[in-house]
Write an enzyme that holds these catalytic residues in place. Structure first.
Site, PDB file in Angstrom:
ATOM      1  N   TYR A 111       9.726   3.073   5.333  1.00 49.14           N
ATOM      2  CA  TYR A 111       9.194   2.752   4.000  1.00 49.14           C
ATOM      3  C   TYR A 111       9.041   4.034   3.176  1.00 49.14           C
ATOM      4  O   TYR A 111       9.533   4.128   2.055  1.00 49.14           O
ATOM      5  CB  TYR A 111       7.833   2.030   4.113  1.00 49.14           C
ATOM      6  CG  TYR A 111       7.044   2.097   2.833  1.00 49.14           C
ATOM      7  CD1 TYR A 111       7.368   1.279   1.762  1.00 49.14           C
ATOM      8  CD2 TYR A 111       5.996   3.024   2.671  1.00 49.14           C
ATOM      9  CE1 TYR A 111       6.671   1.381   0.557  1.00 49.14           C
ATOM     10  CE2 TYR A 111       5.301   3.126   1.479  1.00 49.14           C
ATOM     11  CZ  TYR A 111       5.645   2.301   0.433  1.00 49.14           C
ATOM     12  OH  TYR A 111       4.970   2.405  -0.749  1.00 49.14           O
TER      13      TYR A 111
ATOM     14  N   PRO B 281      -2.626   5.099  13.853  1.00 51.86           N
ATOM     15  CA  PRO B 281      -1.513   6.059  13.948  1.00 51.86           C
ATOM     16  C   PRO B 281      -0.804   6.205  12.600  1.00 51.86           C
ATOM     17  O   PRO B 281      -0.582   5.212  11.906  1.00 51.86           O
ATOM     18  CB  PRO B 281      -0.570   5.433  14.987  1.00 51.86           C
ATOM     19  CG  PRO B 281      -1.399   4.436  15.722  1.00 51.86           C
ATOM     20  CD  PRO B 281      -2.489   3.980  14.807  1.00 51.86           C
TER      21      PRO B 281
ATOM     22  N   SER C 253       5.555   6.709  -4.637  1.00 54.80           N
ATOM     23  CA  SER C 253       4.276   6.679  -3.924  1.00 54.80           C
ATOM     24  C   SER C 253       3.861   8.087  -3.515  1.00 54.80           C
ATOM     25  O   SER C 253       4.710   8.950  -3.244  1.00 54.80           O
ATOM     26  CB  SER C 253       4.452   5.812  -2.673  1.00 54.80           C
ATOM     27  OG  SER C 253       3.393   6.010  -1.778  1.00 54.80           O
TER      28      SER C 253
ATOM     29  N   ASN D 193      -4.093  -3.204   3.834  1.00 51.91           N
ATOM     30  CA  ASN D 193      -4.758  -2.221   2.974  1.00 51.91           C
ATOM     31  C   ASN D 193      -6.268  -2.437   2.963  1.00 51.91           C
ATOM     32  O   ASN D 193      -6.760  -3.535   3.188  1.00 51.91           O
ATOM     33  CB  ASN D 193      -4.188  -2.271   1.555  1.00 51.91           C
ATOM     34  CG  ASN D 193      -2.722  -1.859   1.517  1.00 51.91           C
ATOM     35  OD1 ASN D 193      -1.859  -2.662   1.212  1.00 51.91           O
ATOM     36  ND2 ASN D 193      -2.443  -0.627   1.873  1.00 51.91           N
TER      37      ASN D 193
ATOM     38  N   LYS E 181      11.130   5.643  -0.419  1.00 60.69           N
ATOM     39  CA  LYS E 181      10.572   6.176  -1.675  1.00 60.69           C
ATOM     40  C   LYS E 181      11.162   7.565  -1.956  1.00 60.69           C
ATOM     41  O   LYS E 181      11.543   7.863  -3.083  1.00 60.69           O
ATOM     42  CB  LYS E 181       9.041   6.233  -1.613  1.00 60.69           C
ATOM     43  CG  LYS E 181       8.390   4.851  -1.553  1.00 60.69           C
ATOM     44  CD  LYS E 181       8.700   4.022  -2.802  1.00 60.69           C
ATOM     45  CE  LYS E 181       8.249   2.590  -2.703  1.00 60.69           C
ATOM     46  NZ  LYS E 181       8.754   1.709  -3.774  1.00 60.69           N
TER      47      LYS E 181
ATOM     48  N   ARG F  71      -8.981   8.921   0.098  1.00 62.55           N
ATOM     49  CA  ARG F  71      -7.856   8.463  -0.725  1.00 62.55           C
ATOM     50  C   ARG F  71      -8.291   8.423  -2.183  1.00 62.55           C
ATOM     51  O   ARG F  71      -9.491   8.419  -2.488  1.00 62.55           O
ATOM     52  CB  ARG F  71      -7.415   7.037  -0.325  1.00 62.55           C
ATOM     53  CG  ARG F  71      -6.894   6.894   1.077  1.00 62.55           C
ATOM     54  CD  ARG F  71      -5.520   7.524   1.254  1.00 62.55           C
ATOM     55  NE  ARG F  71      -4.980   7.248   2.585  1.00 62.55           N
ATOM     56  CZ  ARG F  71      -5.241   7.995   3.659  1.00 62.55           C
ATOM     57  NH1 ARG F  71      -6.028   9.058   3.567  1.00 62.55           N
ATOM     58  NH2 ARG F  71      -4.707   7.697   4.824  1.00 62.55           N
TER      59      ARG F  71
ATOM     60  N   ASN G 187       7.297 -12.144  -1.420  1.00 61.04           N
ATOM     61  CA  ASN G 187       5.922 -11.705  -1.154  1.00 61.04           C
ATOM     62  C   ASN G 187       5.058 -11.995  -2.381  1.00 61.04           C
ATOM     63  O   ASN G 187       4.126 -11.253  -2.685  1.00 61.04           O
ATOM     64  CB  ASN G 187       5.943 -10.197  -0.822  1.00 61.04           C
ATOM     65  CG  ASN G 187       4.664  -9.738  -0.185  1.00 61.04           C
ATOM     66  OD1 ASN G 187       3.889 -10.534   0.341  1.00 61.04           O
ATOM     67  ND2 ASN G 187       4.394  -8.446  -0.253  1.00 61.04           N
TER      68      ASN G 187
HETATM   69  C1  UD1 Z   1      -0.741   2.769   2.942  1.00 64.32           C
HETATM   70  C2  UD1 Z   1       0.511   3.391   3.455  1.00 64.32           C
HETATM   71  C3  UD1 Z   1       1.242   4.026   2.309  1.00 64.32           C
HETATM   72  C4  UD1 Z   1       1.572   2.990   1.274  1.00 64.32           C
HETATM   73  C5  UD1 Z   1       0.321   2.265   0.848  1.00 64.32           C
HETATM   74  C6  UD1 Z   1       0.750   1.050   0.046  1.00 64.32           C
HETATM   75  C7  UD1 Z   1       0.086   4.007   5.774  1.00 64.32           C
HETATM   76  C8  UD1 Z   1      -0.118   5.124   6.723  1.00 64.32           C
HETATM   77  N1  UD1 Z   1       0.198   4.342   4.498  1.00 64.32           N
HETATM   78  O1  UD1 Z   1      -1.532   3.799   2.372  1.00 64.32           O
HETATM   79  O2  UD1 Z   1       2.430   4.629   2.760  1.00 64.32           O
HETATM   80  O3  UD1 Z   1       2.165   3.592   0.168  1.00 64.32           O
HETATM   81  O4  UD1 Z   1      -0.419   1.798   1.971  1.00 64.32           O
HETATM   82  O5  UD1 Z   1      -0.335   0.355  -0.402  1.00 64.32           O
HETATM   83  O6  UD1 Z   1       0.151   2.867   6.170  1.00 64.32           O
HETATM   84  N2  UD1 Z   1      -8.449   1.569   6.427  1.00 64.32           N
HETATM   85  C9  UD1 Z   1      -9.413   1.178   7.324  1.00 64.32           C
HETATM   86  N3  UD1 Z   1      -9.412  -0.115   7.739  1.00 64.32           N
HETATM   87  C10 UD1 Z   1      -8.474  -1.036   7.323  1.00 64.32           C
HETATM   88  C11 UD1 Z   1      -7.489  -0.623   6.405  1.00 64.32           C
HETATM   89  C12 UD1 Z   1      -7.506   0.695   5.972  1.00 64.32           C
HETATM   90  O7  UD1 Z   1     -10.264   1.966   7.731  1.00 64.32           O
HETATM   91  O8  UD1 Z   1      -8.522  -2.193   7.766  1.00 64.32           O
HETATM   92  C13 UD1 Z   1      -8.466   2.958   5.944  1.00 64.32           C
HETATM   93  C14 UD1 Z   1      -7.209   3.735   6.301  1.00 64.32           C
HETATM   94  O9  UD1 Z   1      -7.364   4.390   7.518  1.00 64.32           O
HETATM   95  C15 UD1 Z   1      -7.112   4.705   5.118  1.00 64.32           C
HETATM   96  C16 UD1 Z   1      -7.741   3.944   3.945  1.00 64.32           C
HETATM   97  O10 UD1 Z   1      -8.503   2.908   4.531  1.00 64.32           O
HETATM   98  O11 UD1 Z   1      -7.897   5.808   5.381  1.00 64.32           O
HETATM   99  C17 UD1 Z   1      -6.706   3.357   3.022  1.00 64.32           C
HETATM  100  O12 UD1 Z   1      -5.800   2.602   3.773  1.00 64.32           O
HETATM  101  P1  UD1 Z   1      -4.659   1.706   3.105  1.00 64.32           P
HETATM  102  O13 UD1 Z   1      -5.253   0.835   2.079  1.00 64.32           O
HETATM  103  O14 UD1 Z   1      -3.873   1.076   4.210  1.00 64.32           O
HETATM  104  O15 UD1 Z   1      -3.764   2.764   2.312  1.00 64.32           O
HETATM  105  P2  UD1 Z   1      -2.998   4.060   2.858  1.00 64.32           P
HETATM  106  O16 UD1 Z   1      -3.017   4.169   4.317  1.00 64.32           O
HETATM  107  O17 UD1 Z   1      -3.531   5.223   2.082  1.00 64.32           O
END
Ligand code: UD1
Length: 343
Positions: A155, A302, A130, A205, A159, A237, A40
């Protein structure tokens, strides 16, 4: 005290957080050896590290699932004093589809490395954990003593299990000193734009999705839900700048190498201590890029929790580490990097 010429293994050192940590280690005078299987990441990251630090770290392309290769590596590099272990798979959705891949990649490899470290007279070990271990915590900000909740995905489970495996091993191995760093949401790129986050395929992300949308690679960002019980209805976050996070690793390693730790297994949150909503992150992007971001509100994703941000008192007071960069500065670095990668 600056420690010179101590040899440190960074597994996953070509990845996002790993590469930034290699830079900070080299800046502090450590001799770094990277192991990465490039599943990756890319070998080109070495050039970025070299251009920032004017030093090329040693690199060995090894799949840590191959136990004999791990044993052989530690025989050849018997002078390694510390290991920072990033190498792991990290896609939550994929882990649900392929649990055994995650248990083998994230747990099997951890066991092989710990076995090698247990054979040494003294070893320091930093583990990438994490905030996912807290699940939806009952109280904000989250302290390290908040209960570890049942994992929502393989995942997340790796951790939690990883932390337990290290704690159990440390209990019976006084020569092994370990720190687990529980990261909140790492974002951004090196200020030089020589290294940064390079997600393969569609980013899962938030921040890489935003910058890819900003640059025109994605049509629009989907904001997952605006009906959460938060200030503006979107999830909260704690977005921590990757260079700040990288520095926390060096400080944690120094703590162990200088014998300053109070226990041979310790845990620290690494975050900013401030929560930001998804809409605040979008506003930050719009401000620093002077661009309107194309986005729409869609259903909740979800498995997403409502809110997670760190109480960083323990890291501030005991590690002597504090995040330095603001959300805007971190977003600016992410945006500069995205533009450079696409140019
Ligand atoms: C996610 C993982 C977490 C992991 C981390 C690694 C989940 C539920 N959690 O964290 O276990 O350690 O990534 O980097 O997958 N969002 C949007 N639109 C998008 C992408 C994200 O609205 O296209 C929102 C999400 O709903 C969240 C926030 O942005 O509220 C952050 O999302 P993300 O960056 O995926 O991180 P986590 O969900 O906190």
């Amino acid at each position: 005290m600056t420690l010179l010429y101590m040899k440190v293994l960074v597994t996953g050192g070509l990845g996002f957080i790993g590469s930034h940590t290699v830079v900070e280690l080299q800046n502090e005078g450590y001799e770094v050896v990277i192991i990465d299987d490039c599943s990756n990441s890319s070998e080109n990251v070495l050039e970025g590290i070299t251009s920032i630090t004017e030093k090329t770290p040693l690199f060995e392309k090894i799949d840590l699932k191959e136990k004999n290769k791990v044993e052989d590596f530690f025989k050849r590099h018997h002078d390694i004093e510390g290991v920072i272990h990033f190498a792991a798979s990290k896609a939550v959705g994929e882990s649900v589809e392929k649990p055994l891949l995650y248990y083998e990649n994230n747990i099997g490899t951890l066991v092989y490395i710990l076995k090698e470290l247990c054979n040494k007279n003294k070893a320091s070990f930093i583990f990438s954990s994490s905030c996912t271990v807290y699940g939806q915590a009952d109280k904000m900000p989250i302290t390290e003593s908040a209960p570890v909740k049942m994992a929502e995905s393989p995942y997340g489970n790796t951790k939690q299990m990883g932390e337990e495996i290290i704690a159990d091993t440390c209990k019976v191995t006084p020569s092994l000193n370990a720190i687990a760093l529980r990261y909140f949401n790492p974002i951004g790129a090196h200020p030089s734009s020589q290294i940064g986050e390079l997600p393969i395929g569609v980013p899962q992300n938030l921040v890489p999705f935003i910058t890819q949308t900003g640059v025109g690679l994605r049509e629009e960002l989907s904001v997952f839900g605006d009906d959460y019980p938060t200030e503006d209805g979107t999830c909260v976050r704690d977005y921590i700048y990757v260079v700040d996070l990288a520095k926390a690793h060096v400080i944690a390693l120094q703590r162990l190498m200088n014998g300053k730790n109070s226990n041979n297994y310790e845990v620290f949150n690494v975050g900013t201590g401030t929560g930001s909503t998804v809409l605040e992150v979008i506003q930050s992007f719009e401000k620093i890029s002077d661009k309107k971001l194309n986005y729409k509100i869609v259903d909740r994703r979800p498995g997403d929790i409502t809110s997670a941000y760190a109480d960083t008192t323990k890291a501030n007071e005991i590690l002597g580490w504090k995040s330095q960069y603001t959300l805007d500065e971190a977003m600016k670095s992410a945006w500069d990097w995205e533009q450079k990668v696409r140019s």
